[in-house]
Scaffold this motif. Structure first.
Motif, short mmCIF file in Angstrom:
data_model
loop_
_atom_site.label_atom_id
_atom_site.label_comp_id
_atom_site.label_asym_id
_atom_site.label_seq_id
_atom_site.Cartn_x
_atom_site.Cartn_y
_atom_site.Cartn_z
N CYS A 81 -16.79 -13.74 9.71
CA CYS A 81 -15.73 -12.96 9.06
C CYS A 81 -14.40 -13.67 9.30
O CYS A 81 -14.31 -14.59 10.12
N THR B 227 -17.57 -3.85 7.32
CA THR B 227 -18.34 -3.84 6.07
C THR B 227 -19.22 -5.07 6.03
O THR B 227 -18.78 -6.17 6.37
N LEU C 274 -21.34 -7.79 3.88
CA LEU C 274 -21.30 -8.40 2.55
C LEU C 274 -22.68 -8.98 2.23
O LEU C 274 -23.15 -9.87 2.94
N ILE D 229 -21.12 -4.10 0.67
CA ILE D 229 -20.70 -4.55 -0.65
C ILE D 229 -21.68 -5.62 -1.09
O ILE D 229 -22.06 -6.49 -0.31
N SER E 113 -20.29 -13.94 -1.61
CA SER E 113 -20.22 -13.21 -0.33
C SER E 113 -19.45 -14.03 0.71
O SER E 113 -18.71 -13.48 1.52
N ALA F 241 -15.80 -13.77 -0.13
CA ALA F 241 -15.32 -12.44 0.25
C ALA F 241 -15.06 -12.37 1.75
O ALA F 241 -14.10 -11.74 2.20
N MET G 45 -12.87 -9.34 3.54
CA MET G 45 -13.51 -8.11 3.06
C MET G 45 -14.59 -7.60 4.01
O MET G 45 -15.00 -6.45 3.91
N GLY G 46 -15.08 -8.43 4.90
CA GLY G 46 -16.12 -7.99 5.81
C GLY G 46 -16.85 -9.17 6.42
O GLY G 46 -16.37 -10.32 6.37
#
Length: 322
Positions: free
Chosen positions: A170, A196, A198, A226, A234, A237, A242-243
């Protein structure tokens, strides 16, 4: 029936294009004609040959068994014509290397290194395609492919580049937003429940596989998720904060070293599958293929050595088994 000696060479090119794309519209775009014109050319040739080359079905088409054999011979003949023309004008295809690579492998590992190969061998002209599909070398233009799997590719020569090695990653910013100043050495897989996760539609089991290996399967039921249509998305992200994405360590190593991403877990989850250099045996004698093989195998070995050193330096912390 018109004489077969009157078969139009351009019709053969159109049929080959339609077979390669499995689509009359895309073949038309490549040949600068309409899909209807492609269909008419194909129908005319089928009438001359007295067998069906394609099975039609909606927008897509597929080759009949007779069509498979015919198109393979047409493609070979067209390649010989091109080669003869190149030789006649003092040109040659011996310096053109055509490779097909998985998209994520290309973007996350190969492309950052490929300029080094070009500098070392400036006389070799690269033609690089990306695809999740594998191809029949007998009916494709590729000299080699980079494939993911267990190395069992019948009739082909394959050599392992490196095995898959999954690890969650992450952004450093997100990590500190959620866990504050917690040292990486104290983070356990069960802490993933605060983030979160991904997921990727092309690697659907990676999170379940890694969490089960780490003894933290329960996390999947306690956190948000997500879903993206590819591993590549991913990973992007994860970079965007985002995660957590679970990724092949080799793909994310440069981001981790640059401290854009953190990989806090030393739970080493090697996979039996990996990425392989794959080519037809007959292609291995070609200078361009041999040089690329030697180069990419050396780069892969260097990557593996670096990862082994980095993994060995991390303290192992697992979640409590539940």
């Amino acid at each position: 029936m018109r004489l077969l000696s009157q078969v139009n060479l351009n019709s053969l090119k159109i049929v080959e294009s339609a077979a390669r794309h499995r689509n009359f519209t895309r073949a038309g775009e490549e040949q600068f004609i309409t899909a209807s014109a492609v269909s008419q050319r194909v129908k005319s040739l089928e009438d001359q040959l007295r067998f069906k080359i394609f099975q039609r079905g909606g927008n897509a088409v597929s080759l009949t068994p007779e069509g498979e054999t015919y198109v393979a011979r047409v493609r070979e003949a067209l390649e010989r014509i091109v080669a003869a023309s190149m030789e006649a004008t003092g040109q040659s295809q011996a310096h053109v290397l055509r490779i097909c690579v998985l998209p994520t492998f290309a973007a996350r590992w190969l492309f950052p290194r490929l300029s080094a190969f070009q500098r070392q061998y400036p006389d070799i002209e690269m033609r690089v395609s990306t695809s999740y599909a594998t191809h029949e070398f007998s009916t494709s233009e590729y000299d080699l492919e980079i494939r993911y799997g267990d190395g069992n590719f019948p009739g082909l020569k394959s050599e392992l580049l490196f095995k898959e090695d999954l690890t969650p990653v992450c952004s450093r910013k997100l990590f500190h937003e959620v866990l504050g100043d917690m040292p990486l050495s104290r983070v356990t897989p069960e802490d993933l429940r605060y983030f979160t996760l991904l997921h990727s539609d092309t690697c659907t089991q990676n999170w379940q596989s890694w969490l089960s290996f780490a003894g933290a399967s329960f996390v999947l039921g306690e956190t948000k998720s997500i879903y993206f249509d590819s591993c590549m998305m991913s990973y992007e992200a994860a970079n965007a904060g985002m995660g957590f994405a679970v990724a092949n360590r080799a793909y994310m190593a440069s981001d981790i070293r640059a401290e854009r991403l953190v990989a806090p877990f030393a739970v080493h989850h090697p996979n039996t599958a990996g990425w392989y250099f794959v080519s037809p045996i007959k292609a291995l004698g070609a200078r361009k293929v041999e040089l690329f093989k030697q180069w990419i195998m050396a780069e892969a070995a260097l990557t593996q050595r670096q990862l082994d050193i980095e993994i060995a330096g991390l303290p192992v912390r697992r979640a409590a088994m539940v």
